[in-house]
Design an enzyme around this catalytic site. Structure first.
Site, PDB file in Angstrom:
ATOM      1  N   PHE A 300       0.892  -1.160   0.000  1.00 54.20           N
ATOM      2  CA  PHE A 300       0.000   0.000   0.000  1.00 54.20           C
ATOM      3  C   PHE A 300       0.934   1.215   0.000  1.00 54.20           C
ATOM      4  O   PHE A 300       1.441   1.620   1.045  1.00 54.20           O
ATOM      5  CB  PHE A 300      -0.857   0.032   1.262  1.00 54.20           C
ATOM      6  CG  PHE A 300      -1.877  -1.069   1.388  1.00 54.20           C
ATOM      7  CD1 PHE A 300      -1.516  -2.398   1.319  1.00 54.20           C
ATOM      8  CD2 PHE A 300      -3.212  -0.768   1.593  1.00 54.20           C
ATOM      9  CE1 PHE A 300      -2.451  -3.409   1.440  1.00 54.20           C
ATOM     10  CE2 PHE A 300      -4.169  -1.768   1.721  1.00 54.20           C
ATOM     11  CZ  PHE A 300      -3.778  -3.085   1.645  1.00 54.20           C
ATOM     12  N   ASP A 301       1.166   1.785  -1.169  1.00 50.58           N
ATOM     13  CA  ASP A 301       2.175   2.843  -1.256  1.00 50.58           C
ATOM     14  C   ASP A 301       1.795   4.085  -0.447  1.00 50.58           C
ATOM     15  O   ASP A 301       2.659   4.839  -0.031  1.00 50.58           O
ATOM     16  CB  ASP A 301       2.430   3.219  -2.713  1.00 50.58           C
ATOM     17  CG  ASP A 301       3.193   2.136  -3.450  1.00 50.58           C
ATOM     18  OD1 ASP A 301       4.419   2.048  -3.267  1.00 50.58           O
ATOM     19  OD2 ASP A 301       2.574   1.345  -4.174  1.00 50.58           O
ATOM     20  N   GLY A 308       3.627  10.222  -0.618  1.00 43.66           N
ATOM     21  CA  GLY A 308       3.747  11.650  -0.909  1.00 43.66           C
ATOM     22  C   GLY A 308       5.106  12.200  -0.532  1.00 43.66           C
ATOM     23  O   GLY A 308       5.636  13.109  -1.190  1.00 43.66           O
ATOM     24  N   TYR A 385       9.637   1.626  -8.156  1.00 41.72           N
ATOM     25  CA  TYR A 385       8.679   2.117  -9.138  1.00 41.72           C
ATOM     26  C   TYR A 385       8.552   3.618  -9.133  1.00 41.72           C
ATOM     27  O   TYR A 385       8.744   4.264  -8.111  1.00 41.72           O
ATOM     28  CB  TYR A 385       7.295   1.517  -8.827  1.00 41.72           C
ATOM     29  CG  TYR A 385       6.748   0.719  -9.987  1.00 41.72           C
ATOM     30  CD1 TYR A 385       7.230  -0.555 -10.258  1.00 41.72           C
ATOM     31  CD2 TYR A 385       5.770   1.248 -10.805  1.00 41.72           C
ATOM     32  CE1 TYR A 385       6.742  -1.278 -11.334  1.00 41.72           C
ATOM     33  CE2 TYR A 385       5.273   0.524 -11.873  1.00 41.72           C
ATOM     34  CZ  TYR A 385       5.765  -0.748 -12.128  1.00 41.72           C
ATOM     35  OH  TYR A 385       5.279  -1.445 -13.193  1.00 41.72           O
ATOM     36  N   TYR A 387       5.741   6.715 -10.096  1.00 41.05           N
ATOM     37  CA  TYR A 387       4.364   7.085 -10.437  1.00 41.05           C
ATOM     38  C   TYR A 387       4.323   8.585 -10.693  1.00 41.05           C
ATOM     39  O   TYR A 387       4.665   9.370  -9.806  1.00 41.05           O
ATOM     40  CB  TYR A 387       3.402   6.786  -9.284  1.00 41.05           C
ATOM     41  CG  TYR A 387       3.335   5.333  -8.891  1.00 41.05           C
ATOM     42  CD1 TYR A 387       2.677   4.413  -9.700  1.00 41.05           C
ATOM     43  CD2 TYR A 387       3.920   4.880  -7.716  1.00 41.05           C
ATOM     44  CE1 TYR A 387       2.615   3.076  -9.353  1.00 41.05           C
ATOM     45  CE2 TYR A 387       3.858   3.540  -7.356  1.00 41.05           C
ATOM     46  CZ  TYR A 387       3.206   2.647  -8.168  1.00 41.05           C
ATOM     47  OH  TYR A 387       3.145   1.331  -7.825  1.00 41.05           O
ATOM     48  N   HIS A 436       1.465  -8.326 -11.761  1.00 37.89           N
ATOM     49  CA  HIS A 436       0.954  -7.609 -10.585  1.00 37.89           C
ATOM     50  C   HIS A 436      -0.060  -6.580 -11.041  1.00 37.89           C
ATOM     51  O   HIS A 436      -0.198  -6.316 -12.235  1.00 37.89           O
ATOM     52  CB  HIS A 436       2.105  -6.932  -9.839  1.00 37.89           C
ATOM     53  CG  HIS A 436       2.899  -6.012 -10.702  1.00 37.89           C
ATOM     54  ND1 HIS A 436       3.925  -6.467 -11.513  1.00 37.89           N
ATOM     55  CD2 HIS A 436       2.797  -4.691 -10.952  1.00 37.89           C
ATOM     56  CE1 HIS A 436       4.420  -5.448 -12.205  1.00 37.89           C
ATOM     57  NE2 HIS A 436       3.744  -4.355 -11.880  1.00 37.89           N
ATOM     58  N   HIS A 438      -1.507  -2.496 -10.154  1.00 32.92           N
ATOM     59  CA  HIS A 438      -1.381  -1.240  -9.397  1.00 32.92           C
ATOM     60  C   HIS A 438      -2.800  -0.697  -9.309  1.00 32.92           C
ATOM     61  O   HIS A 438      -3.335  -0.212 -10.311  1.00 32.92           O
ATOM     62  CB  HIS A 438      -0.506  -0.220 -10.126  1.00 32.92           C
ATOM     63  CG  HIS A 438       0.855  -0.725 -10.491  1.00 32.92           C
ATOM     64  ND1 HIS A 438       1.986  -0.415  -9.768  1.00 32.92           N
ATOM     65  CD2 HIS A 438       1.257  -1.503 -11.507  1.00 32.92           C
ATOM     66  CE1 HIS A 438       3.029  -0.993 -10.336  1.00 32.92           C
ATOM     67  NE2 HIS A 438       2.620  -1.656 -11.394  1.00 32.92           N
ATOM     68  N   ASP A 445     -14.413  14.138  -4.078  1.00 32.75           N
ATOM     69  CA  ASP A 445     -15.433  14.885  -3.344  1.00 32.75           C
ATOM     70  C   ASP A 445     -15.898  16.021  -4.244  1.00 32.75           C
ATOM     71  O   ASP A 445     -15.394  17.144  -4.177  1.00 32.75           O
ATOM     72  CB  ASP A 445     -14.845  15.403  -2.028  1.00 32.75           C
ATOM     73  CG  ASP A 445     -15.867  16.168  -1.208  1.00 32.75           C
ATOM     74  OD1 ASP A 445     -17.017  16.322  -1.676  1.00 32.75           O
ATOM     75  OD2 ASP A 445     -15.518  16.613  -0.095  1.00 32.75           O
ATOM     76  N   HIS A 588      -0.736  -5.312 -14.687  1.00 27.30           N
ATOM     77  CA  HIS A 588       0.557  -5.333 -15.363  1.00 27.30           C
ATOM     78  C   HIS A 588       1.000  -6.763 -15.641  1.00 27.30           C
ATOM     79  O   HIS A 588       1.567  -7.430 -14.780  1.00 27.30           O
ATOM     80  CB  HIS A 588       1.578  -4.589 -14.486  1.00 27.30           C
ATOM     81  CG  HIS A 588       2.885  -4.353 -15.165  1.00 27.30           C
ATOM     82  ND1 HIS A 588       3.849  -3.515 -14.672  1.00 27.30           N
ATOM     83  CD2 HIS A 588       3.401  -4.856 -16.319  1.00 27.30           C
ATOM     84  CE1 HIS A 588       4.890  -3.518 -15.484  1.00 27.30           C
ATOM     85  NE2 HIS A 588       4.644  -4.329 -16.479  1.00 27.30           N
TER      86      HIS A 588
HETATM   87 NI    NI Z   1       3.778  -2.594 -12.843  1.00 25.35          NI
END
Ligand code: NI
Length: 631
Positions: A300-301, A308, A385, A387, A436, A438, A445, A588
């Site tokens: 859970f990144d 962040g 990784y 993002y 895997h 992501h 909101d 992926h």
């Molecule tokens: Ni991937």
């Protein structure tokens, strides 16, 4: 582009300053209820409530608050503290016995070093042909929950643990992921820094084939590309004031949250409210491989790693090209000291092809307009990784989140006969990459022309012969919904009290990614813990405490927290303040082309007006200034 001087009074949504973090940390440090030897896991702006924000007038004094998640490694108690910098006071202090905030940087570093110095782990490296521990890259990983005996302490509390895997490097700049020390996993107690388990299964020599991508070892450049210069000789069309942007009718604020990354707030278009707050709220990366080094990997990144805080300092000409405005972001380290990440966000506008066009065959008249988008971009490095989170705002009032994925895949060795193990595919002879997903969960909101909104599920339905309609079903109670790409299922957020010129409620529709949700079956640890990822959409009634799809304490949590718990309240979601949670992502399936570094893959979703306007909102965009017509 114009950058105006920030006003002396902060806006309630301004990012924290170095001075605010320093002051806030000093305030709780002076409180005797909080022990000295405590670790700061999260320090973020404590955002004002919607009512507070609505009541704010520009220039008025603001109560600036910081929210901390702290944890004492001795007692294992977590502290949720809200401090008012403006008033020099602690507003609230909650203690939680068995709750785990995201890992801290020092915890993860210490886990790696504990493995490096553990005799069993050293022996495991040796039997794989690596004697020099300084050549071993150690990657700490969230441990997850798998009913292992060491996950629970004698008093029943959850033990704070991480797992560590190793890779050999031929030299400092080598790509370690070409050389996994497969089958060797250390589990480390982060509170005692003790290695509590070493898994050492089926040792084989480490794969030594080099596979590198760094400047020195990448392929010789093609040498064929002439320069593309992006210039705006008359300046840009946007104005940035602090963290506020105005551009082409849009008004919005941006910041980087230490746990979830980019946050977009107070979004209006030509003065009309569209969204209160947009962000990714959690994500999970479940792996499909069975290797002892892979089968427990499901990061859970956000909730485990606080992604962040891993936001990159962006570089002009490399990460972003053109007339770029950058913004910095302040975070707190493990001790609560502020630090600044320069150029954490880049802001710019991009040409985006045609906005609209028509050639009138009767008059010969040609009308065409160029589309533009405003980009709020950040790039996060989460372990192996990358993002890039890119929020786009378009000249036709669309909003889009595009996530670009790159970096290096997780690798493991092949079967003895050279074939790929279950759940993997070959990327090099002797090396496999695990499939895997992501899976991101965006918390949307939206406040369409105000807070009283409803959600309508739409589908295309055949009505006999060649005829068809779009069905509209109002969702009346909170809960999950699944995607249905074959029926064109979408969700429209309407304001039943505000009508467009045709007498219909104004609305925006979520055009979902229509990507697979969690493939792992429901009884697995990861599907329990990342229950948010089982469904494409969740609808909840707004609650300011419900921000993270798997709760504030997703780390080491046994599961079914966050969304599946909240929706049990069965709150009504008609003509009220509602929140959408959209799960999307990249499934992926590993390819040889993904190694040694992965070409950018893209996922995301769009929010677009649907009856919000009475006509094409891009009719009035400026005609092209250089339209070269022959003859
Ligand atoms: Ni991937």
């Amino acid at each position: 582009m114009t950058t105006e001087a920030a006003p002396t009074q902060p806006h309630p949504l301004d990012p924290l300053t170095v001075e605010e973090v320093r002051t806030a940390t000093a305030i709780w440090r002076a409180d005797e209820r909080i022990p000295d030897h405590i670790v700061v896991h999260v320090a973020a702006l404590h955002e004002p409530t919607k009512d507070e924000l609505a009541a704010h007038s520009p220039g008025a004094p603001v109560d600036r608050r910081v929210r901390y998640l702290l944890r004492c490694p001795q007692s294992g108690i977590a502290y949720n503290v809200v401090v008012s910098v403006s008033r020099g006071a602690i507003d609230s202090l909650e203690m939680a016995e068995d709750s785990h905030p995201p890992y801290g940087a020092m915890e993860l570093y210490a886990a790696g070093e504990a493995a490096r110095n553990d005799p069993r782990f050293i022996a495991g490296c040796r039997t794989r042909g690596v004697d020099d521990m300084t050549t071993v890259q150690l990657d700490p990983w969230p441990a997850g929950r798998f009913d292992e005996p060491w996950e629970t302490l004698d008093d029943g509390r959850t033990r704070r643990i991480a797992r560590v895997v190793g890779y050999w490097r031929a030299d400092k700049a080598d790509n370690g992921y070409a050389h996994p020390l497969d089958g060797l996993v250390a589990t480390v107690d982060l509170d005692t820094k003790e290695v509590i388990d070493v898994l050492d299964i089926d040792p084989r020599p480490v794969p030594r084939t080099l596979s590198r991508y760094d400047g020195e070892h990448a392929r010789p450049p093609r040498g064929t590309a002439k320069a593309i210069e992006i210039t705006q000789p008359h300046g840009t069309s946007f104005v940035v004031t602090g963290n506020h942007v105005s551009w082409e009718g849009w008004s919005l604020r941006f910041s980087v949250h230490p746990v979830t990354g980019l946050v977009i707030q107070n979004v209006t278009y030509r003065g009309r409210s569209i969204a209160h707050r947009l962000s990714v709220s959690e994500m999970v990366v479940p792996y499909a491989g069975l290797s002892p080094s892979t089968r427990w990997k499901n990061t859970f990144d956000a909730g485990e790693l606080s992604m962040g805080k891993f936001v990159n300092s962006l570089t002009l000409g490399c990460d972003c090209v053109g007339e770029i405005t950058y913004a910095d972001q302040v975070f707190a380290d493990d001790w609560g000291n502020p630090y600044l990440v320069k150029n954490a966000v880049c802001l710019h506008e991009e040409d985006h092809g045609l906005a609209w066009k028509h050639t009138d065959l009767h008059s010969g008249g040609v009308e065409s307009r160029r589309s533009r988008r405003f980009v709020v971009n950040s790039v996060i490095t989460a372990g192996n990784y990358e993002y890039a989170f890119r929020w786009y705002f378009y000249t036709d009032a669309r909003i889009q989140l595009e996530v670009q994925l790159s970096g290096i895949i997780q690798t493991e060795r092949t079967n003895d006969d050279g074939t790929a193990p279950v759940g993997t595919r070959l990327v090099l002879p002797g090396l496999a990459g695990a499939h895997h997903q992501h899976l991101f969960c965006a918390r949307l909101d939206l406040d369409i022309d105000g807070r009283g909104n409803s959600i309508v599920e739409t589908e295309v339905v055949p009505t006999g012969g060649h005829t068809w309609e779009q069905s509209e079903t109002v969702i009346d109670t909170e809960g999950p919904r699944d995607g249905n790409a074959a029926a064109g299922r979408r969700w429209k957020i309407i304001n039943p009290s505000v009508r467009n010129g045709l007498g219909e409620p104004v609305g925006y529709e979520l055009v979902p990614a229509s990507t697979p949700t969690m493939i792992a079956t429901d009884e697995t640890s990861v599907a329990r813990r990342a229950a948010f990822a089982r469904h494409a959409l969740w609808v909840t009634a707004y609650h300011p405490g419900e921000m993270h799809a798997a709760s504030d304490y997703a780390n080491l949590n046994p599961g079914l927290t966050g969304l599946p718990t909240w929706v049990k309240q069965q709150r009504p979601v008609v003509d009220t303040d509602v929140v959408l949670w959209h799960t999307f992502g990249s499934t992926h399936v590993v390819r040889p082309e993904d190694f040694p570094v992965m070409p950018v893959e893209v996922t995301g979703f769009t929010l677009r007006p649907h009856g919000f306007f009475a006509e094409n909102p891009a009719l009035d965009i400026d005609p092209p200034s250089h339209c070269h017509h022959d003859g």
